[in-house]
Scaffold this active site. Structure first.
Site, PDB file in Angstrom:
ATOM      1  N   THR A 117      24.201  68.995  39.159  1.00 25.72           N
ATOM      2  CA  THR A 117      23.888  70.335  39.433  1.00 25.72           C
ATOM      3  C   THR A 117      25.278  71.177  39.620  1.00 25.72           C
ATOM      4  O   THR A 117      26.211  70.409  39.706  1.00 25.72           O
ATOM      5  CB  THR A 117      23.050  70.745  40.661  1.00 25.72           C
ATOM      6  OG1 THR A 117      23.924  70.056  41.782  1.00 25.72           O
ATOM      7  CG2 THR A 117      21.614  69.973  40.644  1.00 25.72           C
ATOM      8  N   LYS A 139      27.998  56.408  38.572  1.00 24.10           N
ATOM      9  CA  LYS A 139      28.980  56.962  39.607  1.00 24.10           C
ATOM     10  C   LYS A 139      28.168  56.702  40.959  1.00 24.10           C
ATOM     11  O   LYS A 139      26.884  57.345  41.057  1.00 24.10           O
ATOM     12  CB  LYS A 139      29.265  58.151  39.261  1.00 24.10           C
ATOM     13  CG  LYS A 139      28.504  59.227  39.372  1.00 24.10           C
ATOM     14  CD  LYS A 139      28.866  60.484  38.639  1.00 24.10           C
ATOM     15  CE  LYS A 139      28.324  61.801  38.569  1.00 24.10           C
ATOM     16  NZ  LYS A 139      27.475  62.088  40.069  1.00 24.10           N
ATOM     17  N   CYS A 166      27.540  67.864  41.609  1.00 26.27           N
ATOM     18  CA  CYS A 166      28.231  66.947  40.832  1.00 26.27           C
ATOM     19  C   CYS A 166      28.994  67.540  39.772  1.00 26.27           C
ATOM     20  O   CYS A 166      30.177  67.194  39.361  1.00 26.27           O
ATOM     21  CB  CYS A 166      27.572  65.944  40.163  1.00 26.27           C
ATOM     22  SG  CYS A 166      26.326  64.920  41.668  1.00 26.27           S
ATOM     23  N   ASP A 191      24.736  63.739  34.904  1.00 24.81           N
ATOM     24  CA  ASP A 191      23.523  63.522  35.634  1.00 24.81           C
ATOM     25  C   ASP A 191      22.008  63.935  35.011  1.00 24.81           C
ATOM     26  O   ASP A 191      21.340  64.486  35.896  1.00 24.81           O
ATOM     27  CB  ASP A 191      23.834  63.614  37.064  1.00 24.81           C
ATOM     28  CG  ASP A 191      25.072  63.085  37.879  1.00 24.81           C
ATOM     29  OD1 ASP A 191      25.357  62.134  37.182  1.00 24.81           O
ATOM     30  OD2 ASP A 191      25.322  63.269  38.895  1.00 24.81           O
TER      31      ASP A 191
END
Ligand code: C5J
Length: 229
Positions: A160, A131, A164, A26
């Site tokens: 983070t 996701k 995640c 991410d």
């Protein structure tokens, strides 16, 4: 080939040629760019941006070593059909997933802010997993990708730390993967959550896995490159 031991907590981590993947979680504009979604929630994005230089170096070493690189992006379909109401309704009422933001609709696939920052842009052929949840296994084909590539060891990075990264590490650990969280290549808006999040991984003899910094992992990746050559 024998595993290469990486100096890590709580014990050396076995880096196995041909069975290791780097997961980059991410590293999206919505979370990292000034003026983006993360900052609009009152967070200091500089805390996440400290991850970029060491993660760029690690990514370079992983690519040179020829290990599998997988990127993830948290986000949803434009019609929000894959966003549970409980997720949509929680958080700051002023800014919600799907609302217009500085970089397009917040955390919506295809929007500029949803994509990965330029510094860590995926190369052609690297897998990108979209996701809908915090964990990279939930609602995705990550398991199939890893099984197909014969992966057993994961180097876990991104943001983070306590959300995640942690959720993905826990999901992977439950599925039998050996997970090394790279401490300076994961980041949080909250320094305390970052610190404790890392401690939680290695507690009780490595209940979720291992932790090492990039200075320990990169030389091991170089060793993988020279041994394979
Ligand atoms: C969050 C993430 N914190 N990638 N997402 O909502 O950790």
């Amino acid at each position: 080939m024998n595993p290469i031991p990486v100096a890590a907590e709580p014990a050396p981590f076995p880096l196995v040629a041909g069975k290791t993947a780097l997961i980059v979680i991410d590293m999206q504009r919505d979370f990292l760019l000034p003026g983006g979604f993360g900052e609009s929630l009152g967070n200091d994005v500089e805390r996440l941006r400290t991850v970029v230089p060491p993660l760029s170096a690690l990514l370079g070493a992983a690519r040179a070593a020829g290990i599998t690189v997988i990127h993830t992006r948290e986000g949803h379909r434009p019609d929000l059909s894959d966003c549970p109401p409980a997720k949509l309704q929680r958080g700051a009422p002023s800014k919600r997933i799907g609302d217009p933001g500085t970089y397009g609709r917040i955390l919506i696939r295809g929007e500029y802010g949803h994509d990965i920052i330029d510094e860590l842009a995926p190369l052609e052929g690297e897998v990108v997993i979209d996701k809908p949840g915090k964990g990279a296994f939930y609602g995705t084909d990550l398991s199939d990708v890893l099984t197909g590539a014969g992966i057993t060891q994961l180097l876990i990075t991104g943001v983070t730390t306590e959300v995640c990264v942690h959720t993905t590490t826990r999901e992977a650990n439950d599925r039998g993967y050996e997970c090394l969280v790279v401490s300076d290549c994961v980041g949080s808006y909250f320094p305390e959550f970052h610190r404790v999040g890392l401690q939680m991984v290695t507690a009780q003899g490595g209940i979720f896995g291992w932790v090492a910094d990039s200075a320990a992992v990169i030389p091991a990746l170089h060793q993988l490159t020279t041994t394979a050559a």
